[in-house]
Design a protein around this motif. Structure first.
Motif, PDB file in Angstrom:
ATOM      1  N   GLY A 126      30.503  91.470  19.187  1.00 30.70           N
ATOM      2  CA  GLY A 126      29.055  91.607  19.318  1.00 30.70           C
ATOM      3  C   GLY A 126      28.416  90.340  19.879  1.00 30.70           C
ATOM      4  N   LYS A 127      27.134  90.446  20.180  1.00 30.44           N
ATOM      5  CA  LYS A 127      26.418  89.282  20.720  1.00 30.44           C
ATOM      6  C   LYS A 127      26.434  88.114  19.724  1.00 30.44           C
ATOM      7  CE  LYS A 127      23.467  91.959  23.796  1.00 30.44           C
ATOM      8  NZ  LYS A 127      22.116  92.479  24.110  1.00 30.44           N
ATOM      9  N   CYS A 128      26.605  88.439  18.431  1.00 29.08           N
ATOM     10  CA  CYS A 128      26.640  87.409  17.385  1.00 29.08           C
ATOM     11  C   CYS A 128      28.043  86.842  17.188  1.00 29.08           C
ATOM     12  CB  CYS A 128      26.158  87.997  16.076  1.00 29.08           C
ATOM     13  SG  CYS A 128      27.193  89.371  15.536  1.00 29.08           S
ATOM     14  N   GLY A 137      29.513  98.597  11.465  1.00 24.09           N
ATOM     15  CA  GLY A 137      28.756  97.553  12.133  1.00 24.09           C
ATOM     16  C   GLY A 137      29.552  96.264  12.123  1.00 24.09           C
ATOM     17  N   THR A 138      28.897  95.150  11.769  1.00 21.17           N
ATOM     18  CA  THR A 138      29.603  93.875  11.681  1.00 21.17           C
ATOM     19  C   THR A 138      29.921  93.526  10.221  1.00 21.17           C
ATOM     20  OG1 THR A 138      27.419  92.836  11.869  1.00 21.17           O
ATOM     21  CG2 THR A 138      28.778  92.849  13.844  1.00 21.17           C
ATOM     22  N   ALA A 139      29.696  94.486   9.318  1.00 21.96           N
ATOM     23  CA  ALA A 139      29.950  94.237   7.896  1.00 21.96           C
ATOM     24  C   ALA A 139      31.386  94.586   7.547  1.00 21.96           C
ATOM     25  CB  ALA A 139      28.973  95.033   7.042  1.00 21.96           C
ATOM     26  N   ILE A 140      32.308  94.051   8.300  1.00 18.96           N
ATOM     27  CA  ILE A 140      33.734  94.275   8.022  1.00 18.96           C
ATOM     28  C   ILE A 140      34.486  93.033   8.473  1.00 18.96           C
ATOM     29  CG2 ILE A 140      33.922  95.643  10.185  1.00 18.96           C
ATOM     30  CD1 ILE A 140      36.264  97.165   8.636  1.00 18.96           C
ATOM     31  N   TRP A 141      35.365  92.555   7.593  1.00 15.89           N
ATOM     32  CA  TRP A 141      36.120  91.333   7.874  1.00 15.89           C
ATOM     33  C   TRP A 141      37.585  91.698   8.109  1.00 15.89           C
ATOM     34  CZ3 TRP A 141      33.802  88.155   3.218  1.00 15.89           C
ATOM     35  CH2 TRP A 141      32.452  87.910   3.497  1.00 15.89           C
ATOM     36  N   PHE A 142      38.187  90.952   9.007  1.00 15.53           N
ATOM     37  CA  PHE A 142      39.539  91.322   9.449  1.00 15.53           C
ATOM     38  C   PHE A 142      40.596  90.273   9.130  1.00 15.53           C
ATOM     39  CE2 PHE A 142      36.950  94.190  11.836  1.00 15.53           C
ATOM     40  CZ  PHE A 142      37.731  95.329  11.932  1.00 15.53           C
ATOM     41  N   THR A 143      41.829  90.778   9.003  1.00 16.29           N
ATOM     42  CA  THR A 143      43.000  89.927   8.988  1.00 16.29           C
ATOM     43  C   THR A 143      43.985  90.519   9.997  1.00 16.29           C
ATOM     44  OG1 THR A 143      44.657  88.858   7.592  1.00 16.29           O
ATOM     45  CG2 THR A 143      44.165  91.180   7.091  1.00 16.29           C
ATOM     46  N   ALA A 144      45.163  89.919  10.121  1.00 15.12           N
ATOM     47  CA  ALA A 144      46.131  90.432  11.096  1.00 15.12           C
ATOM     48  C   ALA A 144      47.557  90.113  10.665  1.00 15.12           C
ATOM     49  CB  ALA A 144      45.860  89.837  12.470  1.00 15.12           C
ATOM     50  N   ILE A 145      48.469  90.932  11.159  1.00 11.52           N
ATOM     51  CA  ILE A 145      49.905  90.719  10.958  1.00 11.52           C
ATOM     52  C   ILE A 145      50.546  90.756  12.344  1.00 11.52           C
ATOM     53  CG2 ILE A 145      52.021  91.699   9.961  1.00 11.52           C
ATOM     54  CD1 ILE A 145      50.090  93.161   7.909  1.00 11.52           C
ATOM     55  N   ASN A 158      37.549  96.644  25.953  1.00  5.72           N
ATOM     56  CA  ASN A 158      37.272  95.562  26.911  1.00  5.72           C
ATOM     57  C   ASN A 158      35.803  95.436  27.262  1.00  5.72           C
ATOM     58  OD1 ASN A 158      39.968  94.739  27.231  1.00  5.72           O
ATOM     59  ND2 ASN A 158      40.375  96.477  28.576  1.00  5.72           N
ATOM     60  N   GLU A 159      34.976  96.207  26.559  1.00  5.34           N
ATOM     61  CA  GLU A 159      33.548  96.233  26.898  1.00  5.34           C
ATOM     62  C   GLU A 159      32.694  96.162  25.657  1.00  5.34           C
ATOM     63  OE1 GLU A 159      31.901  99.623  28.939  1.00  5.34           O
ATOM     64  OE2 GLU A 159      32.913  98.929  30.769  1.00  5.34           O
ATOM     65  N   SER A 160      31.597  95.464  25.753  1.00  2.56           N
ATOM     66  CA  SER A 160      30.658  95.430  24.636  1.00  2.56           C
ATOM     67  C   SER A 160      29.896  96.749  24.563  1.00  2.56           C
ATOM     68  CB  SER A 160      29.660  94.298  24.863  1.00  2.56           C
ATOM     69  OG  SER A 160      28.622  94.371  23.909  1.00  2.56           O
ATOM     70  N   LYS A 161      29.582  97.173  23.325  1.00  2.00           N
ATOM     71  CA  LYS A 161      28.731  98.357  23.186  1.00  2.00           C
ATOM     72  C   LYS A 161      27.378  97.947  22.621  1.00  2.00           C
ATOM     73  CE  LYS A 161      32.428 101.692  22.563  1.00  2.00           C
ATOM     74  NZ  LYS A 161      33.053 102.618  21.631  1.00  2.00           N
ATOM     75  N   CYS A 162      27.062  96.659  22.678  1.00  2.00           N
ATOM     76  CA  CYS A 162      25.778  96.187  22.148  1.00  2.00           C
ATOM     77  C   CYS A 162      24.613  96.680  23.007  1.00  2.00           C
ATOM     78  CB  CYS A 162      25.755  94.657  22.088  1.00  2.00           C
ATOM     79  SG  CYS A 162      26.787  93.981  20.776  1.00  2.00           S
ATOM     80  N   GLY A 163      24.863  96.850  24.294  1.00  2.00           N
ATOM     81  CA  GLY A 163      23.797  97.318  25.183  1.00  2.00           C
ATOM     82  C   GLY A 163      22.596  96.392  25.155  1.00  2.00           C
ATOM     83  N   ALA A 221      23.539  91.634   8.578  1.00  2.00           N
ATOM     84  CA  ALA A 221      22.651  92.574   7.886  1.00  2.00           C
ATOM     85  C   ALA A 221      21.706  93.309   8.833  1.00  2.00           C
ATOM     86  CB  ALA A 221      21.861  91.823   6.818  1.00  2.00           C
ATOM     87  N   VAL A 222      21.234  92.646   9.880  1.00  2.00           N
ATOM     88  CA  VAL A 222      20.224  93.291  10.741  1.00  2.00           C
ATOM     89  C   VAL A 222      20.828  94.178  11.827  1.00  2.00           C
ATOM     90  CG1 VAL A 222      18.514  91.445  10.404  1.00  2.00           C
ATOM     91  CG2 VAL A 222      20.074  91.350  12.380  1.00  2.00           C
ATOM     92  N   CYS A 223      22.138  94.099  12.034  1.00  2.00           N
ATOM     93  CA  CYS A 223      22.761  94.884  13.111  1.00  2.00           C
ATOM     94  C   CYS A 223      22.510  96.384  12.875  1.00  2.00           C
ATOM     95  CB  CYS A 223      24.262  94.592  13.134  1.00  2.00           C
ATOM     96  SG  CYS A 223      25.152  95.594  14.344  1.00  2.00           S
ATOM     97  N   PRO A 224      21.999  97.111  13.848  1.00  2.00           N
ATOM     98  CA  PRO A 224      21.724  98.541  13.655  1.00  2.00           C
ATOM     99  C   PRO A 224      22.960  99.346  13.254  1.00  2.00           C
ATOM    100  CG  PRO A 224      21.006  97.824  15.848  1.00  2.00           C
ATOM    101  CD  PRO A 224      21.596  96.637  15.168  1.00  2.00           C
ATOM    102  N   ARG A 225      24.138  98.909  13.724  1.00  2.00           N
ATOM    103  CA  ARG A 225      25.365  99.629  13.317  1.00  2.00           C
ATOM    104  C   ARG A 225      25.651  99.355  11.838  1.00  2.00           C
ATOM    105  NH1 ARG A 225      25.578  99.209  19.243  1.00  2.00           N
ATOM    106  NH2 ARG A 225      26.744 101.037  19.919  1.00  2.00           N
ATOM    107  N   THR A 226      25.406  98.117  11.388  1.00  2.00           N
ATOM    108  CA  THR A 226      25.565  97.822   9.954  1.00  2.00           C
ATOM    109  C   THR A 226      24.571  98.656   9.157  1.00  2.00           C
ATOM    110  OG1 THR A 226      26.200  95.536  10.443  1.00  2.00           O
ATOM    111  CG2 THR A 226      25.490  95.993   8.213  1.00  2.00           C
ATOM    112  N   GLN A 227      23.341  98.744   9.646  1.00  2.00           N
ATOM    113  CA  GLN A 227      22.305  99.510   8.947  1.00  2.00           C
ATOM    114  C   GLN A 227      22.722 100.978   8.816  1.00  2.00           C
ATOM    115  OE1 GLN A 227      19.407  98.619   7.430  1.00  2.00           O
ATOM    116  NE2 GLN A 227      20.002  96.482   7.710  1.00  2.00           N
TER     117      GLN A 227
END
Ligand code: SF4
Ligand code: SF4
Length: 235
Positions: A126-128, A137-145, A158-163, A221-227
């Motif tokens: 995202g832009k943030c 939204g952005t209310a998810i935290w990641f790990t990796a293996i 490969n593309e942002s969907k923030c528009g 918190a303010v991201c519309p997808r998070t909302q």
């Protein structure tokens, strides 16, 4: 996407261990050193509980700060136990727990979790500069293996969907978000000022909740997808 036996087993196990999103990404286009010689990354995300995100109206809350630590422990445990499971299937695997992450300077890692997540088709940056998903939204935290298991890699994002959305940029007290759309060729510094974010977030956290650490959460918190995630009925 067609799942093979190992895909289904690993997805089921990580879900059982608490992951809300799981994906497999082909990392072969990245520097071998950054991916420690492994061709594939398993990305696993755990959503931030709704009530904690709802609490962040203007500033971080003590509850969010507490969760920050337990959330990191949960992710490390998920990666460790998940890697152990992949090894039990007969493949090599390295859990990218916090202690295994190589930092390039104070604010950047050699292989960010969000890069693995975009390769695994789970979202875009995202832009943030957080990993943004349609579901949480952005209310998810990641790990990796990292692994050599023969998993079916997803189509990378490969593309942002923030528009045209600028909710995070407008709300950021540090003015750290330029508003430029991410793409995989764009360096983070070209659209996000991590140093400004860290400085202002630390000062505000100290002033507002007495914590000397750069924690904020306002852009999440303010991201519309998070909302949309907060409004969704399903837990
Ligand atoms: S965490 Fe806070 S300071 Fe940092 S980018 Fe998000 S809103 Fe801005
Ligand atoms: S608030 Fe808008 S611009 Fe920022 S990450 Fe969410 S969708 Fe993208």
């Amino acid at each position: 996407m067609q799942m093979n036996g190992a895909d289904a087993k690993i997805t089921a196990e990580l879900t059982r261990l608490g992951a809300d999103m799981v994906g497999f990404g082909n990392l072969s286009a990245l520097e071998p050193e950054a991916r420690r010689g492994f061709p594939l990354g398993i990305s696993a995300g755990v959503r931030v509980p709704r009530e904690l995100v709802r609490g962040i109206t203007d500033a971080p809350t003590p509850e969010y700060w507490d969760y920050y630590h337990s959330g990191q422990e949960t992710l490390d445990k998920l990666a460790d136990t998940g890697a152990e499971y992949v090894r039990s299937l007969g493949y090599n695997a390295l859990a990218l727990t916090l202690k295994n992450v190589k930092f390039v300077g104070a604010l950047r890692s050699e292989l960010p979790y969000k890069t693995v997540a975009t390769r695994a088709g789970l979202g875009w940056i995202g832009k943030c500069a957080m990993l943004a998903t349609e579901r949480f939204g952005t209310a998810i935290w990641f790990t990796a293996i990292l692994t050599d298991a023969p998993l079916t890699a997803a189509e990378p994002v490969n593309e942002s969907k923030c528009g045209a959305c600028s909710a995070c940029a407008d709300a950021c007290p540090a003015h750290a978000i330029s508003g430029k759309l991410w793409n995989p060729e764009l360096d983070r510094d070209e659209f996000f000022d991590a140093a400004k974010c860290a400085t202002v977030a630390r000062a505000r956290a100290k002033e507002l909740i007495g914590v000397d650490y750069p924690i904020c959460g306002r852009c999440i918190a303010v991201c519309p997808r998070t909302q949309r995630y907060l409004d969704a009925k399903r837990q």
